[in-house]
Design an enzyme around this catalytic site. Structure first.
Site, PDB file in Angstrom:
ATOM      1  CG  ASP A  15       6.562  -8.230  -2.018  1.00 15.42           C
ATOM      2  OD1 ASP A  15       7.433  -7.376  -1.813  1.00 15.42           O
ATOM      3  OD2 ASP A  15       6.809  -9.432  -2.208  1.00 15.42           O
ATOM      4  CE  LYS A  18       5.832  -4.232   4.467  1.00 16.18           C
ATOM      5  NZ  LYS A  18       5.692  -5.328   3.494  1.00 16.18           N
ATOM      6  N   GLY A  42      11.583  -3.436  -0.172  1.00 10.91           N
ATOM      7  CA  GLY A  42      11.492  -2.495  -1.289  1.00 10.91           C
ATOM      8  C   GLY A  42      10.149  -1.822  -1.305  1.00 10.91           C
ATOM      9  CG  HIS A  43       8.422   0.397   1.286  1.00  9.54           C
ATOM     10  ND1 HIS A  43       7.671  -0.749   1.305  1.00  9.54           N
ATOM     11  CD2 HIS A  43       8.725   0.655   2.562  1.00  9.54           C
ATOM     12  CE1 HIS A  43       7.547  -1.162   2.548  1.00  9.54           C
ATOM     13  NE2 HIS A  43       8.186  -0.339   3.337  1.00  9.54           N
ATOM     14  CD  GLN A 223      12.192  -8.101   5.113  1.00  8.40           C
ATOM     15  OE1 GLN A 223      12.384  -7.897   6.305  1.00  8.40           O
ATOM     16  NE2 GLN A 223      12.893  -7.485   4.199  1.00  8.40           N
TER      17      GLN A 223
END
Ligand code: GDP
Length: 434
Positions: A15, A18, A42-43, A223
């Site tokens: 988190d 990225k 999750g982006h 991750q």
């Protein structure tokens, strides 16, 4: 266009932002390739005011013409993949001809999620804090050599039936009094395969050919290093190699294909789920970081644990990944604090540690060794030049570079693509100017 293939990966516990860094670098590359993880990543990316949360498909898909590849090191939940493809289609973004999924990627089967929940429940107090999306059980089946790969869905039906039957039998052994019938699972995965067929490819070969053609690729990690199955805070980790080694194994590319490595690190530290976080804060300061940084998981909405910047962690990541530079994100979240702290070691029962230990018990009750620096009152938010940052913020960044042993080539000062500093003379400037 960059002439160098680079890897962009998380240098802390994930988190780090990225998504924004990958998104802003994407126009310089022909392709973006994911090498590990599943739809537990999750982006969050904003394009023309519209929010996209992508879990599996690289966010490069939002850039017209960019090829997106999902490597063999990723575990693919077909339903999650279809949901993303459908969401993109609603926004007039079509993936055919631009999305390639490795034929060697393992498939998350419909009951892997249930096994994930069960395995967490069995661990009780020692639960990992997984996203319960079946990622871990799918990797277990892969290593246990009973997994089902994407190519299996498209091949001989009799062989697939045998594989599914064996896998379901293994599952039934794991769950007491459970007798799941393999046939409906088989029918479902056959349908999955048919829908995936147009995207299935030999991703290693695609990348090889693209590189021969002089096209450049960004390898995108999900991750982060401290969640890597081998180099992270085991067992509180993800089930794949999120650090640099995963690029080669998860895409079938040789080490020399990786021309540069960019680690993404926040100007402080967060972690979601269980496991050690030596600089963890509690009370008002933690709440302040969580609220200003909007530290809630993109995939699960879970509040993230927050703490000061941990230079031991980033130095460790720099070593394991051979980081050429760091993209330091969320500097603006620290705006207005009277003081900022940097952790440079841990006081433990066996003395002061300055290298990240393997045995997590050493971190229980460890006291961080802090350097204290004055904060800044003039906001850094939106700054695009290093020199325009308040002097205290410049000093803070320089000190982070010294104690982490790696330069900050990018400094992010807000969630917008434009709110970014690319340091002049930095390696990133060189990559992009090549
Ligand atoms: P990722 O998985 O590493 O991409 O991280 P997430 O997407 O979960 O979290 C990143 C969040 O932080 C997103 O909502 C971004 O818009 C936001 N973000 C990224 N960089 C910055 C920054 O420099 N400042 C602020 N305030 N927010 C940022």
């Amino acid at each position: 266009m960059s002439k160098t293939n680079i890897a962009v990966l998380g240098a802390q516990w994930g988190d780090e932002g990225k998504g924004k860094i990958v998104d802003m670098l994407t126009p310089h590359f022909s392709a973006v390739a994911r090498y590990q993880g599943g739809h537990n990543a999750g982006h969050t990316v904003y394009v023309q005011g519209k929010k996209f949360v992508l879990h599996l498909i690289p966010s490069g898909i939002l850039h017209p013409g960019v090829i997106c590849l999902i490597g063999n090191g990723v575990v693919v939940d077909p339903q999650a993949l279809f949901a993303e493809v459908d969401e993109l289609a609603r926004a007039e973004i079509h993936v055919d001809g631009r999305l390639f999924v490795s034929e060697k990627a393992h498939v998350i089967l419909p009951y892997h999620r249930e096994l994930d929940v069960l395995s967490e429940a069995r661990r009780g107090e020692r639960k990992i804090g997984t996203t319960s999306r079946g990622i871990g059980p799918a990797y277990e089946d892969k290593i246990g050599r009973r997994g089902v790969r994407v190519c299996d869905l498209l091949g001989d039906r009799t062989a697939l039936a045998d594989e599914v039957r064996e896998n379901v039998n293994a599952r039934n052994h794991m769950i007491k009094d459970s007798t799941l019938d393999w046939k409906p699972v088989f029918d479902q995965v056959v349908a999955f395969g048919e829908r995936m067929r147009p995207w299935v490819a030999d991703v290693s070969l695609c990348l090889h050919r693209m590189m021969l053609d002089g096209k450049t690729v960004m390898f995108e990690g999900a991750q982060a290093t401290l969640l890597d199955i081998d180099h992270g805070t085991y067992p509180f980790v993800t089930s794949s190699n999120a650090s640099i080694g995963g690029v080669c194994t998860g895409l079938g590319v040789p080490p020399r294909a990786i021309g540069g490595v960019l680690g993404v690190a926040k100007a402080y530290t967060t972690r979601v789920g269980e496991g050690p976080l030596p600089t963890e804060l509690s009370g008002a300061l933690a709440d302040r970081l969580r609220e200003s940084g909007q530290e809630y998981g993109a995939s699960t909405g879970r509040p993230r644990r927050c703490g000061w910047y941990d230079a031991v962690v980033v130095r460790y990541s720099a070593r394991v990944n051979g980081l050429d530079a760091v993209a330091l994100t969320k500097l603006d979240v620290l705006d207005g604090l009277s003081e900022v702290l940097i952790c440079t070691g841990y006081k433990t029962s066996v003395g002061t540690l300055t290298e990240f230990p393997a045995d997590l018990r050493l971190l229980t009750g460890a006291e961080p060794v802090y350097e204290r620096m004055p904060g800044w009152t003039t906001p850094t938010k939106g700054a695009t030049r290093f020199e325009s940052l308040p002097m205290e913020a410049q000093r803070y960044v320089r000190r982070l570079e010294e104690v982490s042993g790696v330069a900050c080539a990018i400094i992010s000062t807000g969630s917008d693509r434009a709110e970014t500093i690319v340091k002049s003379g930095s390696v990133v400037e060189r990559w992009l100017a090549d």
